[in-house]
Write an enzyme that holds these catalytic residues in place. Structure first.
Site: not given
Ligand SMILES: Cc1cc2nc3c(=O)[nH]c(=O)nc-3n(C[C@H](O)[C@H](O)[C@H](O)COP(=O)(O)OP(=O)(O)OC[C@H]3O[C@@H](n4cnc5c(N)ncnc54)[C@H](O)[C@@H]3O)c2cc1C
Length: 472
Positions: A277, A451
């Site tokens: 938390v 690429h």
């Protein structure tokens, strides 16, 4: 007489030890005080050991899907003890690395618990953790400048107090003796989600309860929504807008009462609970009150150059407020020391701090979310590119994910980037550099991306924002 330095840094996490190295580089005589472990939470109980655990989970998952790649792997299994042992060994290696770096840079390490008596004066008391070799011991020390880098610890909510056995914080969650069959994770920030992902991948029944309407509350809502879908597909149960109100601890399990936020309650029996938390700054027992150092909601208030309200005292890292991230701590360390030296560093720009969550799929972001941009009344262009349109993603067998970019319409400046999918925690830095250089869409479109790479999606998302997407 007290041994004297130019700079004393309290805490050796990524904020403190990096500040110490930069200080030494700039010619300051430097000491760092540590009470528990060199490298702080990050190297010992945070960033690094979680990534080691998550790597084991990732390989386990890939081996289970070996057939998808034309491979055979029979009886895929894991040894929880060995997974944890590897993670601890990774931490230990980096912890030793910090000791080496301190020595290499001639930084004195003082072992113990530091208290600031007055500007320029630090008392170091004995620590319970065993001192590494070659360090200075408790005593009185003096320095012209004192940097507080004491980090943070788990936040504790009333009724949900961790007990180390049944209700864990990240400390216990990092070193499980065995995998719990069922687990409740309270809180869906980065820490909660990374543990939820780790335990789910290794087979635990995982339920995540988040009080806010979306998981990963600081992330862009669209990305958080995709993350939720992906986790639910993996079998994780997620309750948002819900609160854990009570934990009934039994001999070897916990029954949680959950308010579903719609007027109903439900109970959930699990073996273990992780309380994730949030964290709160280590501001206590340092003498800050007596000195009049201003604090703000559990952290030390600082300006853009890490100066506190008291001259000669500075604060960096988690103890100096959010975002509580290691790279923010490191950068503040450098900014702080360079400002002390009079080098006029740029003050910290919090909008350019990336955030990464290393769950599966990974999540990464920088800058404004779409909602924040709209709240700020920015006129924006948004571009998106899905992993399914990228050759490398398909070749990797990782065709689920999204790259999303946000531009200021008038100037073409990149003001936010948000991603979910494989390796996005490595990709985000491209956009961080672009934002730091105040890059526009035009410059990004003129940049050549190799690429085949996942990074091509970063260009395609930009093209999409301007109606020029190619591979979709
Ligand atoms: C499970 C988990 C996973 C995380 N994963 C990531 C991640 O992937 N990426 C990321 O960027 N961040 C991550 N974080 C957050 C990251 O660990 C912190 O942001 C970072 O450690 C903060 O660095 P720091 O230098 O401010 O403090 P810390 O690393 O907390 O170090 C502070 C040090 O100060 C010492 N100290 C405190 N008080 C005193 C005193 N009085 N005298 C002497 N020594 C003292 C402490 O013992 C500690 O060693 C994670 C955190 C957790 C818990």
């Amino acid at each position: 007489m007290a041994e004297s330095f130019d700079i004393i840094i309290i805490g050796s996490g990524p904020g403190g030890y990096v500040a110490a190295i930069r200080a030494a580089q700039l010619g300051f005589s430097t000491a760092i005080v540590e009470r528990a472990y060199l490298g702080g939470v990050c190297l010992n109980w945070g960033c690094i050991p979680t990534k080691a655990l998550l790597r084991s989970a990732e390989i386990f998952h890939t081996m289970q899907h070996a057939k998808d790649y034309g491979l055979a792997a029979e009886n895929v299994a894991y040894d929880a003890g060995a997974v944890v042992k590897r993670s601890r060994a990774v931490s230990k290696r980096l912890n030793d690395g910090v000791a080496f770096l301190m020595k290499k840079n001639k930084i004195s390490v003082i072992w113990g618990e530091a208290v600031i008596e007055a500007p320029g004066k630090v008392t170091v008391k004995p620590a319970t953790a065993e001192a590494p070799k070659g360090v200075l011991g408790p005593g009185a020390y003096a320095a012209k400048h004192i940097i507080v880098a004491t980090g943070a610890r788990p936040r504790v909510l009333p009724g949900l107090e961790p007990d180390r056995k049944l209700v864990w914080t990240y400390f216990e969650a990092m070193v499980p003796e065995r995998m719990p069959k069922s687990l409740l994770v309270i809180g869906s920030g980065a820490i909660g989600i990374e543990f939820a992902s780790f335990y789910r991948t290794l087979g635990s029944e995982v339920t995540v309860v988040e009080v806010l309407p979306q998981i990963l509350p600081v992330e862009d809502a669209e990305i958080a929504g995709l993350a939720r879908k992906a986790f639910e597909k993996q079998g994780m149960k997620i309750l948002t807008g819900a609160t854990v109100t009570k934990l009934d601890r039994k001999a070897d399990g916990v029954t949680a009462t959950i308010d579903d936020g719609k007027g109903g309650t439900r109970s959930l029996a699990v073996e273990r609970v992780i309380s994730a938390v949030g964290v709160t700054g280590n501001i206590e027992n340092l003498g800050l009150d007596k000195l009049g150092v201003k604090t703000d909601r559990g952290t030390i208030a600082i300006d853009g150059l890490c100066r506190t309200s008291v001259p000669g005292i500075y604060a960096i890292g988690d103890v100096a407020g959010p975002p509580m991230l290691a790279h923010k701590a490191e950068h503040e360390g450098v900014v702080c020391v360079e400002a002390i030296k009079g080098l006029n560093p740029h003050p910290m720009d919090k909008l350019k701090i990336p955030g990464c969550t290393y769950c599966a799929p990974q999540i990464a972001s920088v800058g404004l979310t779409e909602a924040a941009a709209k709240e700020n009344k920015r006129d924006i262009r948004v571009g998106r590119f899905p992993f399914v349109g990228n050759g490398k993603a398909i070749a990797l067998g990782e065709d689920q994910g999204l790259v999303k970019v946000i531009f200021d319409r008038a100037s073409g400046q990149l003001i936010g980037a948000h991603m979910i999918g494989a390796e996005v925690t490595e990709l985000i830095q491209g956009y961080v550099v672009a934002m730091n250089l105040e890059t526009t869409e035009e410059e990004l479109m003129h940049t050549i991306f190799p690429h085949p790479t996942l990074s091509e999606m970063m260009k395609e998302a930009v093209l999409d924002a301007y109606g020029r997407v190619l591979n979709m």
